[in-house]
Write an enzyme that holds these catalytic residues in place. Structure first.
Site, mmCIF file in Angstrom:
data_model
loop_
_atom_site.group_PDB
_atom_site.id
_atom_site.type_symbol
_atom_site.label_atom_id
_atom_site.label_comp_id
_atom_site.label_asym_id
_atom_site.label_seq_id
_atom_site.Cartn_x
_atom_site.Cartn_y
_atom_site.Cartn_z
ATOM 1 N N CYS A 29 0.820 -1.203 0.000
ATOM 2 C CA CYS A 29 0.000 0.000 0.000
ATOM 3 C C CYS A 29 0.854 1.253 0.000
ATOM 4 O O CYS A 29 2.069 1.207 -0.157
ATOM 5 C CB CYS A 29 -0.904 0.001 1.237
ATOM 6 S SG CYS A 29 -1.774 -1.558 1.512
ATOM 7 N N LEU A 51 -3.758 -1.473 -1.475
ATOM 8 C CA LEU A 51 -3.772 -2.439 -2.569
ATOM 9 C C LEU A 51 -4.038 -3.796 -1.942
ATOM 10 O O LEU A 51 -3.211 -4.327 -1.199
ATOM 11 C CB LEU A 51 -2.426 -2.463 -3.308
ATOM 12 C CG LEU A 51 -2.273 -3.534 -4.389
ATOM 13 C CD1 LEU A 51 -3.233 -3.273 -5.547
ATOM 14 C CD2 LEU A 51 -0.832 -3.603 -4.890
ATOM 15 N N ASN A 62 2.459 -0.632 5.316
ATOM 16 C CA ASN A 62 2.695 -0.981 3.923
ATOM 17 C C ASN A 62 3.550 -2.233 3.922
ATOM 18 O O ASN A 62 4.699 -2.180 4.358
ATOM 19 C CB ASN A 62 3.417 0.168 3.208
ATOM 20 C CG ASN A 62 3.956 -0.250 1.849
ATOM 21 O OD1 ASN A 62 3.400 -1.104 1.184
ATOM 22 N ND2 ASN A 62 5.058 0.360 1.432
ATOM 23 N N GLY A 63 2.990 -3.361 3.504
ATOM 24 C CA GLY A 63 3.830 -4.548 3.440
ATOM 25 C C GLY A 63 3.115 -5.847 3.742
ATOM 26 O O GLY A 63 1.885 -5.925 3.757
ATOM 27 N N THR A 83 21.551 3.962 -13.562
ATOM 28 C CA THR A 83 21.221 2.541 -13.643
ATOM 29 C C THR A 83 19.765 2.275 -13.311
ATOM 30 O O THR A 83 19.089 1.479 -13.978
ATOM 31 C CB THR A 83 22.105 1.730 -12.677
ATOM 32 O OG1 THR A 83 23.467 2.060 -12.898
ATOM 33 C CG2 THR A 83 21.908 0.249 -12.870
ATOM 34 N N ARG A 135 17.484 3.367 -16.222
ATOM 35 C CA ARG A 135 17.624 2.449 -17.356
ATOM 36 C C ARG A 135 16.808 1.171 -17.138
ATOM 37 O O ARG A 135 16.143 0.683 -18.048
ATOM 38 C CB ARG A 135 19.096 2.063 -17.540
ATOM 39 C CG ARG A 135 19.998 3.147 -18.097
ATOM 40 C CD ARG A 135 21.441 2.650 -18.105
ATOM 41 N NE ARG A 135 22.367 3.602 -18.726
ATOM 42 C CZ ARG A 135 23.676 3.408 -18.824
ATOM 43 N NH1 ARG A 135 24.200 2.289 -18.341
ATOM 44 N NH2 ARG A 135 24.433 4.310 -19.407
#
Length: 636
Positions: free
Chosen positions: A53, A102, A126-127, A367, A370
């Site tokens: 979340c 979520l 969150n988790g 990085t 990309r």
């Protein structure tokens, strides 16, 4: 963890499930088998609830007006992409805890914030807490309101105070408010898989948020909340709760046991098959993602998730037409029998998405951008299929020294120290990329290699075993490859198991990075680069590509605090600045691409790439893989 019958690899009471290992290994590893069997627990009466979340907490506000509440709701909406399923806000005096959910397991319930029995302890999380069932067993005297895996946090706090965080097995960031004394605490998981930022408002308030965009406008200063730490208002500061032996960088001496390593990883994957929504595996065709897919595919049929979504695993890959990853991923998918989804993108489509990518991942690191762009594009496609959770292979290269520059490690001591430094910095690079580029589309990424127990197992190994020794047939990550090199029941084809390391931003197609550089060269003039040190005195860009990303970042996040959250320094093939010193030639070509590992990568920049097209002009990578696979096959 998903409730399931232990998979066929392990000793079980059922005579229908044979154990394929020799009798000697049965005896030698019986303790490990019993440990894994104990990890399976019966399902709760309520359905488990889990969610990746977005959280926002503001504590100690001077302003208690409706306008302030509306402002916090507005800022919380900036995180809605992370949790599009529901929103929640709890206000207690001068404290606000907001949540964007979520829903991954039992989407119909489990809204946050969460409470204890009398609602005096509130938490926004969150988790995922993978050992929540075991923890519930220790909290028999408490009444649970939901089946949420995260609700154990409120009750553990009641039992143990702030010292409970190390009991959690999972990925998490949370803020907890104790209304009895108006104190609060915040904590982040051991490695920093989930993002968290901490800020200070001009009115003396303290802020916490999953992403920088939710607090950057309203805080005078903010920082990246360090992983493995907790903040306590009672003690007035940050302190580390995660203190493994490897963190001191002391050289371990445990012997390498391939079966122990294999089972630790299988257990890490099985923990993460806890879902009530469609899921899959991000499969690039490289070693790490292929092993995740192989383990998940092998044991999916016995998991709880299979009862809802079937026993055929879904896998996903993205790349330019003809890219190395697309070819390798298809071969692995065919071998494993997965339902494979292959997505293509063009260089121009990637370039068009750059601004959105930088906004979501909140970095100007070359990085990360990309690699995040293809992952960002793929996540959108994945979400369009109705998938909300994926397993991914991040973390293996840091733990096992998988990057190609590790070929040049001068000693096992420096090898081990470099792996420790890489793990400590994961929250600024690969964890940030994997979490934010998927969460941008409401998809959760779970990373088995960063399981706390697996990291301990892998980092306890004497690094002499991890050293790259071509004379002994040991390529990068040999200890991991050997652990899954099962002749009786192969996990992967040999040439995939021993495929050379390919960084994600390279594997999606070599012309991707070349196209980015060409585009940046058109946007950034030579005179702009000459004055880069004056325009950007902190973390001054050293390439036009880096300068271009920096201009995008500054547009969204112009404060000094924002730019300070991004690391800097020279790097070759994703090395730390210290490791650049391992080869004098590397300082002349400081590019984070794996192809900058001159003399090591089978398609190094000047060795086998057409400068104009970026396409390979030889088949040397395949020849190298075949040669290495053949040589390693004879090594015990």
């Amino acid at each position: 963890m998903a409730t399931a019958t232990p998979p066929a690899l392990y000793i079980t009471k059922s005579p229908k499930i044979p154990f394929p290992q020799p009798l000697l290994l049965k005896i030698r590893h019986s303790f490990l088998d019993s440990c894994l069997e104990r990890s399976y627990s019966p399902p709760l009466r309520r359905r488990d609830v889990a969610a990746m979340c977005g959280i926002l907490a503001v504590l100690g506000c001077v302003d208690h007006s409706q306008a302030k509440r509306s402002r916090i709701i507005e800022l919380s909406r900036r995180l809605r992409h992370r949790g599009p399923d529901w929103s929640g806000l709890h206000c207690h005096g001068d404290c606000y805890l907001a949540h964007q959910r979520l829903a991954i397991v039992d989407p119909a319930s489990g809204d946050q914030p969460l409470y204890n029995e009398d609602k005096t302890v509130i938490v926004t999380v969150n988790g995922e807490i993978y050992n929540h069932k075991e923890l519930r067993e220790t909290l028999k005297g408490h009444q649970f309101r939901t089946g949420s895996d995260c609700e154990v946090i409120t009750h553990l706090y009641e039992e143990h105070g702030e010292e409970f965080v190390d009991m959690l097995d999972g990925m998490f960031s949370f803020v907890l408010l104790d209304t009895k004394d108006n104190s609060f605490m915040a904590a982040r998981d051991a490695i920093g898989i989930t993002p968290l930022y901490m800020g200070w408002g001009p009115d003396g308030s303290i802020w916490f948020a999953s992403e920088m965009k939710a607090l950057s406008d309203d805080c005078e200063r903010f920082i990246t909340f360090p992983p493995g730490h907790l903040y306590s208002s009672k003690h007035g500061g940050l302190r580390r709760w995660y203190n493994p032996q490897w963190f001191s960088e002391k050289i371990p001496s445990f012997p390498y046991d391939p079966i122990v390593l294999r089972r630790a990883f299988e257990k890490a994957v099985l923990k993460r098959l806890m879902t009530d929504v469609p899921f899959g595996v991000l499969l690039s065709g490289g070693l790490d993602s292929s092993l995740v897919a192989a383990v998940a595919s092998r044991y999916l049929a016995t998991s709880e998730a299979a009862r809802q979504w079937g026993s055929q695993l879904h896998t996903f890959c993205v790349g330019l037409e003809g890219s190395p990853d697309l070819k390798a991923a298809r071969e692995v998918a065919d071998y494993l029998g997965t339902h494979h989804h292959q997505f293509h993108f063009t260089v121009q489509e990637g370039i068009d998405a750059l601004e959105e990518v930088v906004y979501h991942i909140e970095t100007y690191d070359v990085t990360s951008i990309r690699a995040s762009t293809p992952m960002f594009l793929m996540s959108r496609k994945i979400k369009s299929l109705g998938v909300k959770m994926v397993l991914s292979g991040e973390g293996s290269d840091e733990i096992f020294g998988g990057y190609l520059y590790f070929h040049k490690a001068p000693s096992k001591e420096e090898f081990h120290q470099e792996t420790c430094q890489k793990i400590k910095a994961l929250h600024l690079y690969d964890c940030l990329r994997a979490n934010k580029s998927t969460s941008a589309w409401g998809v959760e990424a779970r990373v088995p290699f960063l399981d706390k127990d697996f990291i301990k197992t892998a980092m306890d190994i004497d690094p002499e075993w991890k050293m790259i020794r071509p004379d002994l047939g040991r390529i990068e990550k040999w200890v991991l490859r050997k652990a899954f090199d099962d002749e009786e029941k192969p996990y992967l084809p040999k040439h995939i198991l021993y495929r050379q390391k390919e960084q994600f931003s390279d594997g999606v197609g070599y012309s991707w990075i070349d196209g980015l550089k060409d585009h940046a060269n058109k946007q950034v003039s030579d005179s702009m680069m000459m004055n880069a040190g004056f325009i950007y005195p902190e973390n001054t860009p050293t390439s036009k590509e880096g300068y271009y990303y920096r201009t995008i970042f500054e547009k969204f996040f112009p404060k000094n605090s924002a730019r300070s959250t991004v690391p800097g320094g020279p790097s070759v093939a994703c090395s730390t600045a210290k490791a650049v010193e391992w080869d004098a030639e590397w300082s002349k070509n400081p590019d984070p691409s794996g192809r900058a590992a001159l003399g090591i990568h089978a398609a190094a920049y000047e060795e086998s790439k057409d400068v104009k097209t970026g396409s390979l002009v030889s088949d040397s990578p395949q020849k190298l893989v075949e040669g290495v696979a053949g040589k390693v096959a004879g090594v015990v």
